[in-house]
Scaffold this active site. Sequence first.
Site, mmCIF file in Angstrom:
data_model
loop_
_atom_site.group_PDB
_atom_site.id
_atom_site.type_symbol
_atom_site.label_atom_id
_atom_site.label_comp_id
_atom_site.label_asym_id
_atom_site.label_seq_id
_atom_site.Cartn_x
_atom_site.Cartn_y
_atom_site.Cartn_z
ATOM 1 N N LYS A 1 40.979 36.699 46.587
ATOM 2 C CA LYS A 1 39.661 37.342 46.490
ATOM 3 C C LYS A 1 39.355 37.956 47.853
ATOM 4 O O LYS A 1 39.371 37.250 48.870
ATOM 5 C CB LYS A 1 38.575 36.335 46.123
ATOM 6 C CG LYS A 1 38.561 35.964 44.653
ATOM 7 C CD LYS A 1 37.348 35.114 44.323
ATOM 8 C CE LYS A 1 37.327 34.729 42.857
ATOM 9 N NZ LYS A 1 36.198 33.836 42.533
ATOM 10 N N ARG B 1 46.803 52.256 48.885
ATOM 11 C CA ARG B 1 46.774 51.527 47.599
ATOM 12 C C ARG B 1 47.428 50.142 47.690
ATOM 13 O O ARG B 1 47.914 49.605 46.700
ATOM 14 C CB ARG B 1 47.438 52.335 46.484
ATOM 15 C CG ARG B 1 46.741 53.640 46.202
ATOM 16 C CD ARG B 1 47.052 54.156 44.805
ATOM 17 N NE ARG B 1 46.434 55.457 44.624
ATOM 18 C CZ ARG B 1 47.054 56.608 44.841
ATOM 19 N NH1 ARG B 1 48.313 56.608 45.212
ATOM 20 N NH2 ARG B 1 46.422 57.738 44.655
ATOM 21 N N LYS C 1 43.963 24.412 44.427
ATOM 22 C CA LYS C 1 43.568 25.824 44.333
ATOM 23 C C LYS C 1 44.748 26.679 43.864
ATOM 24 O O LYS C 1 44.583 27.565 43.014
ATOM 25 C CB LYS C 1 43.033 26.341 45.671
ATOM 26 C CG LYS C 1 42.671 27.814 45.583
ATOM 27 C CD LYS C 1 41.475 28.250 46.325
ATOM 28 C CE LYS C 1 41.093 29.670 45.891
ATOM 29 N NZ LYS C 1 40.070 30.280 46.698
ATOM 30 N N ASN D 1 33.813 27.429 41.323
ATOM 31 C CA ASN D 1 32.442 27.810 41.682
ATOM 32 C C ASN D 1 31.477 26.630 41.582
ATOM 33 O O ASN D 1 30.255 26.824 41.639
ATOM 34 C CB ASN D 1 31.956 28.947 40.771
ATOM 35 C CG ASN D 1 32.778 30.213 40.967
ATOM 36 O OD1 ASN D 1 33.259 30.470 42.071
ATOM 37 N ND2 ASN D 1 32.973 30.978 39.907
ATOM 38 N N HIS E 1 28.178 26.560 43.415
ATOM 39 C CA HIS E 1 27.953 27.892 43.989
ATOM 40 C C HIS E 1 26.732 28.611 43.413
ATOM 41 O O HIS E 1 26.121 29.420 44.110
ATOM 42 C CB HIS E 1 29.205 28.763 43.834
ATOM 43 C CG HIS E 1 30.267 28.434 44.850
ATOM 44 N ND1 HIS E 1 30.855 27.192 44.929
ATOM 45 C CD2 HIS E 1 30.841 29.178 45.839
ATOM 46 C CE1 HIS E 1 31.751 27.194 45.912
ATOM 47 N NE2 HIS E 1 31.756 28.385 46.483
ATOM 48 N N GLU F 1 33.771 22.200 50.834
ATOM 49 C CA GLU F 1 34.715 22.787 49.874
ATOM 50 C C GLU F 1 35.838 21.793 49.548
ATOM 51 O O GLU F 1 36.383 21.797 48.443
ATOM 52 C CB GLU F 1 35.295 24.105 50.409
ATOM 53 C CG GLU F 1 34.256 25.180 50.742
ATOM 54 C CD GLU F 1 33.720 25.950 49.522
ATOM 55 O OE1 GLU F 1 34.124 25.644 48.387
ATOM 56 O OE2 GLU F 1 32.886 26.861 49.733
ATOM 57 N N HIS G 1 24.141 29.637 45.890
ATOM 58 C CA HIS G 1 23.844 31.050 46.131
ATOM 59 C C HIS G 1 22.332 31.281 46.146
ATOM 60 O O HIS G 1 21.813 32.029 46.982
ATOM 61 C CB HIS G 1 24.506 31.896 45.038
ATOM 62 C CG HIS G 1 24.306 33.357 45.214
ATOM 63 N ND1 HIS G 1 23.328 34.060 44.559
ATOM 64 C CD2 HIS G 1 24.932 34.246 46.003
ATOM 65 C CE1 HIS G 1 23.358 35.324 44.939
ATOM 66 N NE2 HIS G 1 24.320 35.474 45.800
ATOM 67 N N GLU H 1 40.026 35.013 37.134
ATOM 68 C CA GLU H 1 38.832 34.317 36.649
ATOM 69 C C GLU H 1 38.371 34.856 35.303
ATOM 70 O O GLU H 1 37.183 35.087 35.060
ATOM 71 C CB GLU H 1 37.713 34.458 37.695
ATOM 72 C CG GLU H 1 36.722 33.309 37.679
ATOM 73 C CD GLU H 1 35.813 33.313 38.907
ATOM 74 O OE1 GLU H 1 36.328 33.314 40.043
ATOM 75 O OE2 GLU H 1 34.594 33.311 38.702
ATOM 76 N N ARG I 1 39.527 29.294 36.765
ATOM 77 C CA ARG I 1 39.181 29.575 38.163
ATOM 78 C C ARG I 1 37.676 29.414 38.387
ATOM 79 O O ARG I 1 37.237 29.092 39.491
ATOM 80 C CB ARG I 1 39.648 30.987 38.559
ATOM 81 C CG ARG I 1 39.458 31.239 40.042
ATOM 82 C CD ARG I 1 40.295 32.366 40.581
ATOM 83 N NE ARG I 1 40.083 32.470 42.012
ATOM 84 C CZ ARG I 1 40.768 33.239 42.835
ATOM 85 N NH1 ARG I 1 41.724 34.005 42.361
ATOM 86 N NH2 ARG I 1 40.510 33.257 44.123
ATOM 87 N N HIS J 1 27.229 28.786 54.319
ATOM 88 C CA HIS J 1 27.715 28.829 52.931
ATOM 89 C C HIS J 1 28.171 27.440 52.452
ATOM 90 O O HIS J 1 27.790 26.993 51.372
ATOM 91 C CB HIS J 1 28.856 29.852 52.823
ATOM 92 C CG HIS J 1 29.538 29.864 51.499
ATOM 93 N ND1 HIS J 1 28.942 30.390 50.362
ATOM 94 C CD2 HIS J 1 30.751 29.381 51.093
ATOM 95 C CE1 HIS J 1 29.767 30.238 49.331
ATOM 96 N NE2 HIS J 1 30.869 29.634 49.747
#
Length: 372
Positions: free
Chosen positions: A147, A125, A231, A250, A253, A189, A257, A241, A246, A271
């Site tokens: 993330k 955990r 960041k 993106n 993105h 980025e 994507h 988010e 946050r 990416h």
Amino acid sequence: MAVIPVALAGRAYEVVIEQGVLARLPAVATHFLASYTGARKVPCVADTTTHRLYGAGLETSLAAHGFAADWFIVEPGEAAKSWPVLERLTDWLLGLGVTRSDHVLALGGGVVGDLVGFAAAITKRGVGFVQIPTTLLAQVDSSVGGKTAINTAAGKNLIGAFHQPGLVLIDPLALDTLPDREMRAGFAEVLKYGLLGDAAFFGWLEANAAKVLAREPAALEHAIATSIAMKAQIVAEDERETRDRRALLNLGHTFGHALEAETGFSDRLLHGEAVALGMALAARYSARRGTISGADAARAVEAIAAAGLPARMAELGLACDGAALVEHMRHDKKAEGTTLPFLLLRALGEAYVARDVDLADLAVFLDQELVA
Ligand code: NAD
Ligand code: GLY
């Protein structure tokens, strides 16, 4: 050298950016290795490339402090972010007897970082982990913010957890061995931070892109530290988010994507390259909606192209139409019911979340962009 705090209550940590920090790792990370008192064997995860390039150096610096490395090594590439590899990694960690006060070292790019972070999140955990990012993309983005994820048949990063690292150690010298194409992908980025929230940084990047891409130490460290500072601030304000803070990260993105999906998430479009082209599209679509001028959109596109990144869809020679790209976007994990939030620009250096984008109009725009 820069030390940037990520101010999360109960989970605060530091990002240390320093040339050569890899060689000094145990001294900088003493507190995170303190639990390894018995065999003093530290679980380290790398891919075959980062292990080959930096594994021995890490072992030497650990050995100087009486520690040994226990390695789990994956093949480079997205396939490592999978259920089978995750299962082997968590079994390995359990076999070593890691405890919740231990920290696993993740030496590599975003793939290793995301995989180790998720394994650490679910083992007992939640055990600790230290990010040692070795790509520019990982140094300015994926290593910070917690993330973590693996990919499944349904898509990329759909299974994961928020789990913050205990420490992030960034050695810009590690980028000396990074292929130029990966360096440019990470630079996308960096440009993102300028475009979304810092006009002065964007201007600095326009003037200094070549120095950053050539790994000139001062320029590179400034680019990494400025990116991470933004960041860290955004993550501290909106860790999960749940607000439109946050989400700003993106930028590019959703378009990106769709382009990655259309090119099969392959080496045809990395990416970061997809994000670069996505940001160019976001700038041009913002101009179409009148929130920025055509001249500002052209400036954003030029900064992307000048870094050797794709800035026009025609360069990709895609066989699809705009409607097909919009269809990919509908499956984006950022979709909210029937609406799809888009990151658009109010100015160069100011992104915002638009929830009123007409997808039919977007498809027309993309049809034009596919041949422009
Ligand atoms: P990557 O980890 O696949 O690394 C790219 C390639 O560079 C690999 O072949 C790797 O072996 C090689 N490499 C790494 N360091 C090197 C070095 N110093 N010298 C030479 N070669 C080196 O890719 P990436 O671009 O770092 O990360 C992409 C991943 O990050 C994706 O899975 C993406 O989903 C994830 N990501 C996560 C977040 C987040 O917030 N968690 C954010 C952005 C991206
Ligand atoms: N890379 C986007 C985020 O961390 O939120």
